[in-house]
Design a protein around this motif. Sequence first.
Motif, PDB file in Angstrom:
ATOM      1  N   ARG A  66      15.882  -5.844  18.990  1.00 19.05           N
ATOM      2  CA  ARG A  66      16.185  -4.867  20.048  1.00 19.05           C
ATOM      3  C   ARG A  66      16.944  -3.683  19.459  1.00 19.05           C
ATOM      4  NH1 ARG A  66      19.892  -8.645  23.193  1.00 19.05           N
ATOM      5  NH2 ARG A  66      20.261  -9.241  21.030  1.00 19.05           N
ATOM      6  N   ALA A  67      16.285  -2.573  19.333  1.00 16.31           N
ATOM      7  CA  ALA A  67      16.926  -1.381  18.762  1.00 16.31           C
ATOM      8  C   ALA A  67      16.232  -0.148  19.301  1.00 16.31           C
ATOM      9  CB  ALA A  67      16.872  -1.407  17.240  1.00 16.31           C
ATOM     10  N   THR A  68      17.008   0.893  19.558  1.00 19.71           N
ATOM     11  CA  THR A  68      16.429   2.154  20.007  1.00 19.71           C
ATOM     12  C   THR A  68      16.239   3.129  18.849  1.00 19.71           C
ATOM     13  OG1 THR A  68      18.620   3.046  20.522  1.00 19.71           O
ATOM     14  CG2 THR A  68      17.448   1.902  22.297  1.00 19.71           C
ATOM     15  N   GLY A  69      16.784   2.783  17.684  1.00 13.77           N
ATOM     16  CA  GLY A  69      16.629   3.654  16.528  1.00 13.77           C
ATOM     17  C   GLY A  69      17.141   2.983  15.273  1.00 13.77           C
ATOM     18  N   GLY A  70      17.005   3.683  14.165  1.00 14.40           N
ATOM     19  CA  GLY A  70      17.483   3.138  12.902  1.00 14.40           C
ATOM     20  C   GLY A  70      17.393   4.166  11.808  1.00 14.40           C
ATOM     21  N   PHE A  71      17.997   3.857  10.678  1.00 17.35           N
ATOM     22  CA  PHE A  71      17.887   4.752   9.530  1.00 17.35           C
ATOM     23  C   PHE A  71      18.033   3.950   8.246  1.00 17.35           C
ATOM     24  CE2 PHE A  71      22.094   5.173  11.449  1.00 17.35           C
ATOM     25  CZ  PHE A  71      22.950   4.806  10.415  1.00 17.35           C
ATOM     26  N   VAL A  72      17.550   4.529   7.162  1.00 15.69           N
ATOM     27  CA  VAL A  72      17.643   3.923   5.841  1.00 15.69           C
ATOM     28  C   VAL A  72      18.425   4.865   4.941  1.00 15.69           C
ATOM     29  CG1 VAL A  72      16.378   3.162   3.791  1.00 15.69           C
ATOM     30  CG2 VAL A  72      15.521   2.589   6.071  1.00 15.69           C
ATOM     31  N   ILE A  73      19.375   4.308   4.213  1.00 14.71           N
ATOM     32  CA  ILE A  73      20.221   5.084   3.297  1.00 14.71           C
ATOM     33  C   ILE A  73      19.886   4.670   1.869  1.00 14.71           C
ATOM     34  CG2 ILE A  73      22.600   5.428   2.507  1.00 14.71           C
ATOM     35  CD1 ILE A  73      23.472   5.073   5.413  1.00 14.71           C
ATOM     36  N   ALA A 128       0.810  -1.219   0.000  1.00 11.61           N
ATOM     37  CA  ALA A 128       0.000   0.000   0.000  1.00 11.61           C
ATOM     38  C   ALA A 128       0.842   1.268   0.000  1.00 11.61           C
ATOM     39  CB  ALA A 128      -0.928   0.002   1.214  1.00 11.61           C
ATOM     40  N   VAL A 129       2.178   1.122   0.000  1.00 14.02           N
ATOM     41  CA  VAL A 129       3.078   2.286   0.077  1.00 14.02           C
ATOM     42  C   VAL A 129       3.650   2.587  -1.297  1.00 14.02           C
ATOM     43  CG1 VAL A 129       5.146   3.229   1.159  1.00 14.02           C
ATOM     44  CG2 VAL A 129       3.655   1.706   2.454  1.00 14.02           C
ATOM     45  N   LEU A 130       3.606   3.867  -1.693  1.00 13.81           N
ATOM     46  CA  LEU A 130       4.060   4.235  -3.039  1.00 13.81           C
ATOM     47  C   LEU A 130       5.103   5.348  -3.045  1.00 13.81           C
ATOM     48  CD1 LEU A 130       0.676   4.118  -5.005  1.00 13.81           C
ATOM     49  CD2 LEU A 130       2.537   2.458  -5.065  1.00 13.81           C
ATOM     50  N   ASP A 131       5.696   5.661  -1.871  1.00 19.35           N
ATOM     51  CA  ASP A 131       6.785   6.640  -1.886  1.00 19.35           C
ATOM     52  C   ASP A 131       7.908   6.160  -0.975  1.00 19.35           C
ATOM     53  OD1 ASP A 131       6.752   8.453   0.834  1.00 19.35           O
ATOM     54  OD2 ASP A 131       4.756   7.705   0.317  1.00 19.35           O
ATOM     55  N   ILE A 151      17.690   8.885   4.011  1.00 23.77           N
ATOM     56  CA  ILE A 151      16.367   9.392   3.631  1.00 23.77           C
ATOM     57  C   ILE A 151      15.382   9.397   4.789  1.00 23.77           C
ATOM     58  CG2 ILE A 151      16.583   8.828   1.192  1.00 23.77           C
ATOM     59  CD1 ILE A 151      14.949   6.322   1.670  1.00 23.77           C
ATOM     60  N   VAL A 152      15.632   8.593   5.836  1.00 24.38           N
ATOM     61  CA  VAL A 152      14.728   8.619   6.980  1.00 24.38           C
ATOM     62  C   VAL A 152      15.454   8.064   8.203  1.00 24.38           C
ATOM     63  CG1 VAL A 152      13.733   6.327   6.555  1.00 24.38           C
ATOM     64  CG2 VAL A 152      12.388   8.029   7.787  1.00 24.38           C
ATOM     65  N   VAL A 153      15.183   8.666   9.375  1.00 24.05           N
ATOM     66  CA  VAL A 153      15.738   8.226  10.652  1.00 24.05           C
ATOM     67  C   VAL A 153      14.580   8.049  11.611  1.00 24.05           C
ATOM     68  CG1 VAL A 153      17.366   8.742  12.518  1.00 24.05           C
ATOM     69  CG2 VAL A 153      17.820   9.582  10.212  1.00 24.05           C
ATOM     70  N   ALA A 154      14.605   6.980  12.419  1.00 26.20           N
ATOM     71  CA  ALA A 154      13.527   6.728  13.367  1.00 26.20           C
ATOM     72  C   ALA A 154      14.107   6.435  14.746  1.00 26.20           C
ATOM     73  CB  ALA A 154      12.669   5.549  12.899  1.00 26.20           C
ATOM     74  N   GLY A 155      13.285   6.662  15.795  1.00 30.07           N
ATOM     75  CA  GLY A 155      13.698   6.363  17.156  1.00 30.07           C
ATOM     76  C   GLY A 155      14.629   7.403  17.731  1.00 30.07           C
ATOM     77  N   GLU A 156      15.463   6.983  18.684  1.00 30.40           N
ATOM     78  CA  GLU A 156      16.427   7.902  19.280  1.00 30.40           C
ATOM     79  C   GLU A 156      17.446   8.362  18.243  1.00 30.40           C
ATOM     80  OE1 GLU A 156      18.174   6.390  22.837  1.00 30.40           O
ATOM     81  OE2 GLU A 156      16.296   5.535  23.568  1.00 30.40           O
ATOM     82  N   CYS A 157      18.054   9.510  18.524  1.00 29.13           N
ATOM     83  CA  CYS A 157      19.005  10.130  17.585  1.00 29.13           C
ATOM     84  C   CYS A 157      18.326  10.474  16.268  1.00 29.13           C
ATOM     85  CB  CYS A 157      20.199   9.226  17.312  1.00 29.13           C
ATOM     86  SG  CYS A 157      21.227   8.945  18.757  1.00 29.13           S
ATOM     87  N   SER A 158      17.001  10.718  16.303  1.00 30.60           N
ATOM     88  CA  SER A 158      16.291  11.033  15.066  1.00 30.60           C
ATOM     89  C   SER A 158      16.679  12.402  14.523  1.00 30.60           C
ATOM     90  CB  SER A 158      14.776  10.978  15.284  1.00 30.60           C
ATOM     91  OG  SER A 158      14.382  11.906  16.280  1.00 30.60           O
ATOM     92  N   LEU A 192      10.267   4.365   6.441  1.00 30.03           N
ATOM     93  CA  LEU A 192       9.786   4.509   7.818  1.00 30.03           C
ATOM     94  C   LEU A 192       9.042   3.257   8.261  1.00 30.03           C
ATOM     95  CD1 LEU A 192       9.637   6.377  10.236  1.00 30.03           C
ATOM     96  CD2 LEU A 192       7.518   7.330   9.290  1.00 30.03           C
ATOM     97  N   LEU A 193       8.217   2.697   7.383  1.00 31.10           N
ATOM     98  CA  LEU A 193       7.483   1.475   7.702  1.00 31.10           C
ATOM     99  C   LEU A 193       8.442   0.326   7.987  1.00 31.10           C
ATOM    100  CD1 LEU A 193       4.963  -0.344   7.831  1.00 31.10           C
ATOM    101  CD2 LEU A 193       5.084  -0.536   5.343  1.00 31.10           C
TER     102      LEU A 193
END
Length: 470
Positions: free
Chosen positions: A132-139, A112-115, A154-161, A121-122
């Motif tokens: 077990r993770a407090t954060g993450g990112f996608v390059i 259902a995601v098109l961008d 392109i997106v960072v989630a969780g701590e250190c966002s 983020l999903l």
Amino acid sequence: MKIKLKQILRFPEIASIIDEILKLNSGSISIFDHEGNCLLGDLQALHTETYPILLHNQSIGWVEGDKEAATVASLLTYLVNREWERKTLAHETLERYKEINLLYRISEKLSAVLDHKSLALLILQEAMQAIRATGGFVINCHQDDEQNQQCEMIVVAGECSQLSYPLSEKISEAIFDFLQPEIINNLAYDFRLAFMASQISALLFSPLKHQNRIIGFIVLFSTKPVSYNASDLKLLTAIASQAANAIENIRFHEYRLQEERIKSNLERYMSPQLVQAVINSKDENLLKNCRKNLVILFADIRDFTTKCEELPPEKIVEYLNIYFEEMVNVIFEHGGTVNKFVGDMIVCMFGAPASLTNCEQRAIEAAIGMQNRLQHIPNHWIRDNFHTGIGISSGEVVVGNIGSPHHVDYTAIGDQVNVASRLQSLAKGRQILVGRSIYNATQNDFSFKEVGIVKLKGKKNKIEVFEVLY
């Protein structure tokens, strides 16, 4: 995963066997766990021999007693290892079920995601729930115009966002050196990523690969000390595989949308067949400025200004649109490209952007078709008042995107463009005039009448002019 000897001895079938052995040996055997606690037998009895109970060559207890104690130790060693294998299989089955369930759930959501950002983020949110993770990112990785590999977060989630831009740039550059999934449980001791140690303690990541090509990375991290293991990395790698396929699907979707937009725009200027030829062409210079031999056709309604005085502007616009639609259809039928409309004048070319054979013949056939179509337009006012003069010339011109940085037109510039324009201005209503180059190329295919040598406005040298008879 732990195996406790005390729990093994509580199994009814095992307890029954051990009890029978103890009875046969008059209680001369004692069983101890690895901490020295007596689980069965007489703690006060004096035993001459000690035999270890082993789990993968590591002692988890021992048996004391006479020579029969060795048999009991061997039996317990076998039972302990069998229980460990059973628990391991159950654990792996459960983990595999969780992994399959997670991937199935992610797959349903990804459809259902098109961008790109929503997708990244999903993926991060689902991965952080499973590992077990407090954060993450996608390059995201892509090639620039010079074919150099570029990476950007392109997106960072969780701590250190709120990672700073310079830091995110350094991370992107460093991560690209990793071609395989990897675990780093103490960044302070890894020279490649030590610059992140003040914010992140441990991380694991996996490349996003599509057809053996790295298109990005998914990274999970912990700001607290943690020990990631092979199971965590295996799960992240499975998630990365799904993410890579989803990213490529989005890129393909965006490419198709762009292709449709280009196609829609091009179809306003040229025939659908020619549009498809342009799209399918592997020539990267197809729309760049270049010298080309083209055929140029100008068509203009005679005395149009006078005709405009007879009708309100809205009606003139309506009739012009009907006229243009019919004329453009004819041009497209013969493979021509509409260059532009200038008031009531149509400018088109044959041989650009995609090359055509028999351009001169196509242009004359189009001109005759335009004149004939004009006589069959259902609107009688257009038939009675729109009389078109057409001029055609050919030769080398510069064709391509010409204009300012803010606006460009795909058009042709050169002397033969001016010649075609002047021939059109000489032509009377329903007349088609051509130059010597067009005549030479088509004299065996059409009937001509020689008009003579004419001096065209703005031209130093006179040219030979021929009229197409149809």
